[in-house]
Design a protein around this motif. Structure first.
Motif, short mmCIF file in Angstrom:
data_model
loop_
_atom_site.label_atom_id
_atom_site.label_comp_id
_atom_site.label_asym_id
_atom_site.label_seq_id
_atom_site.Cartn_x
_atom_site.Cartn_y
_atom_site.Cartn_z
N PRO A 1 0.85 -1.20 0.00
CA PRO A 1 0.00 0.00 0.00
C PRO A 1 0.88 1.25 0.00
O PRO A 1 2.07 1.17 0.28
CB PRO A 1 -0.75 -0.12 1.32
CG PRO A 1 0.24 -0.80 2.22
CD PRO A 1 0.96 -1.80 1.32
N SER A 2 0.30 2.36 -0.30
CA SER A 2 1.00 3.63 -0.15
C SER A 2 0.69 4.16 1.25
O SER A 2 -0.42 4.03 1.74
CB SER A 2 0.50 4.64 -1.19
OG SER A 2 0.83 4.21 -2.49
N TRP A 3 1.69 4.74 1.86
CA TRP A 3 1.53 5.31 3.21
C TRP A 3 1.80 6.79 3.14
O TRP A 3 2.58 7.26 2.32
CB TRP A 3 2.50 4.66 4.19
CG TRP A 3 2.18 3.23 4.51
CD1 TRP A 3 2.53 2.13 3.79
CD2 TRP A 3 1.44 2.76 5.64
NE1 TRP A 3 2.06 1.00 4.41
CE2 TRP A 3 1.40 1.36 5.56
CE3 TRP A 3 0.83 3.39 6.72
CZ2 TRP A 3 0.76 0.57 6.50
CZ3 TRP A 3 0.20 2.61 7.67
CH2 TRP A 3 0.17 1.21 7.55
N GLY A 4 1.18 7.53 4.03
CA GLY A 4 1.40 8.96 4.08
C GLY A 4 0.74 9.56 5.30
O GLY A 4 0.55 8.90 6.32
N THR A 5 0.38 10.82 5.17
CA THR A 5 -0.18 11.57 6.29
C THR A 5 -1.38 12.37 5.83
O THR A 5 -1.64 12.49 4.63
CB THR A 5 0.88 12.53 6.86
OG1 THR A 5 1.32 13.41 5.82
CG2 THR A 5 2.07 11.78 7.43
N TYR A 6 -2.09 12.95 6.81
CA TYR A 6 -3.23 13.80 6.47
C TYR A 6 -3.28 14.99 7.41
O TYR A 6 -2.72 14.98 8.50
CB TYR A 6 -4.55 13.03 6.52
CG TYR A 6 -4.98 12.57 7.89
CD1 TYR A 6 -5.75 13.41 8.72
CD2 TYR A 6 -4.64 11.32 8.39
CE1 TYR A 6 -6.15 13.00 9.98
CE2 TYR A 6 -5.04 10.91 9.64
CZ TYR A 6 -5.80 11.75 10.44
OH TYR A 6 -6.19 11.34 11.68
N ARG A 7 -3.98 16.01 6.94
CA ARG A 7 -4.30 17.20 7.73
C ARG A 7 -5.78 17.49 7.51
O ARG A 7 -6.33 17.19 6.46
CB ARG A 7 -3.50 18.43 7.30
CG ARG A 7 -2.00 18.31 7.43
CD ARG A 7 -1.55 18.31 8.88
NE ARG A 7 -0.12 18.37 9.03
CZ ARG A 7 0.69 17.32 9.08
NH1 ARG A 7 0.19 16.11 8.96
NH2 ARG A 7 1.98 17.45 9.25
N ILE A 8 -6.41 18.10 8.49
CA ILE A 8 -7.83 18.47 8.38
C ILE A 8 -7.91 19.98 8.21
O ILE A 8 -7.34 20.73 9.00
CB ILE A 8 -8.61 18.05 9.64
CG1 ILE A 8 -8.43 16.55 9.91
CG2 ILE A 8 -10.08 18.41 9.50
CD1 ILE A 8 -8.87 16.12 11.30
N GLU A 9 -8.58 20.41 7.15
CA GLU A 9 -8.80 21.83 6.90
C GLU A 9 -10.30 22.04 6.70
O GLU A 9 -10.82 21.75 5.61
CB GLU A 9 -8.02 22.30 5.68
CG GLU A 9 -6.52 22.25 5.87
CD GLU A 9 -5.73 22.76 4.68
OE1 GLU A 9 -6.33 23.35 3.75
OE2 GLU A 9 -4.51 22.56 4.66
#
Length: 193
Positions: free
Chosen positions: A96-104
């Motif tokens: 899988p691809s892994w990463g991060t998130y932010r909430i706006e």
């Protein structure tokens, strides 16, 4: 001497596959802090969404409460429960691809990393949360001039989703370990390292 040079060449080739370089446009380092996303949507499970209007592929993704995100694209969604609970044995589970998130506001902005050998790219995906806690993939794209993966320059992206269908949520008793993320110990990825 020939044998020595050949051995050095083989070692360089093998080690080059282990090197991870920070993508040029990866700007959301992993902060490992509570984001509050679980107050906006269900995150004790995974989501499945049709990737595009005319696509036979599905995006399968999962959020962690501390800003980590994982996603895979597949045409076969069977057997996903084991993959997202335990890591599973299928190719989908292994790559899988892994990463991060932010909430706006009501948008979840994600950045995932696609790596193959020495090539690396950031894929941007944005999800809108509507007022009934439904997620809709509203964009999926790369910045072509920032990718080191040649074929990603032609990534079939959309900056605005023409078919905004809701993602389906599938609850899980537990999630696969965050330690499965291959970047979790990289300083450029994890600001706590």
């Amino acid at each position: 001497m020939r044998k020595f040079c050949f051995t050095i060449l083989v070692l360089v080739f093998i080690l080059s596959g282990c090197v991870t370089i920070k993508p040029k446009d990866f700007t959301y380092p992993y902060i490992a802090e509570y984001t509050g996303l679980d107050t906006l949507i269900s995150i004790d499970g995974y989501y499945v969404a049709q990737r595009e209007c005319d696509s036979t592929f599905f995006s399968v993704f999962m959020f962690y409460p501390d800003g980590l995100f994982t996603i895979a694209t597949t045409s076969d969604v069977s057997g996903l429960k084991d993959c997202f609970e335990n890591g599973g044995q299928s190719n989908l589970c292994q790559y899988p691809s892994w990463g991060t998130y932010r909430i706006e506001g009501n948008i979840i902005k994600t950045q995932t990393i696609r790596q193959e050998g020495m090539g690396i790219s950031t894929i941007f995906r944005d999800y809108e949360i509507n007022n009934t806690q439904i997620l809709i993939n509203i964009s999926d794209y790369v910045v072509p001039q920032n990718t080191n993966l040649g074929y990603m320059k032609d990534y079939p992206y959309f900056s605005e989703n023409r078919c905004s269908e809701a993602a389906s949520f599938y609850p899980l008793a537990k999630k696969r370990s965050e330690k499965d993320c291959p970047f979790i110990n990289k300083k450029w990825f994890n600001q706590n390292k």
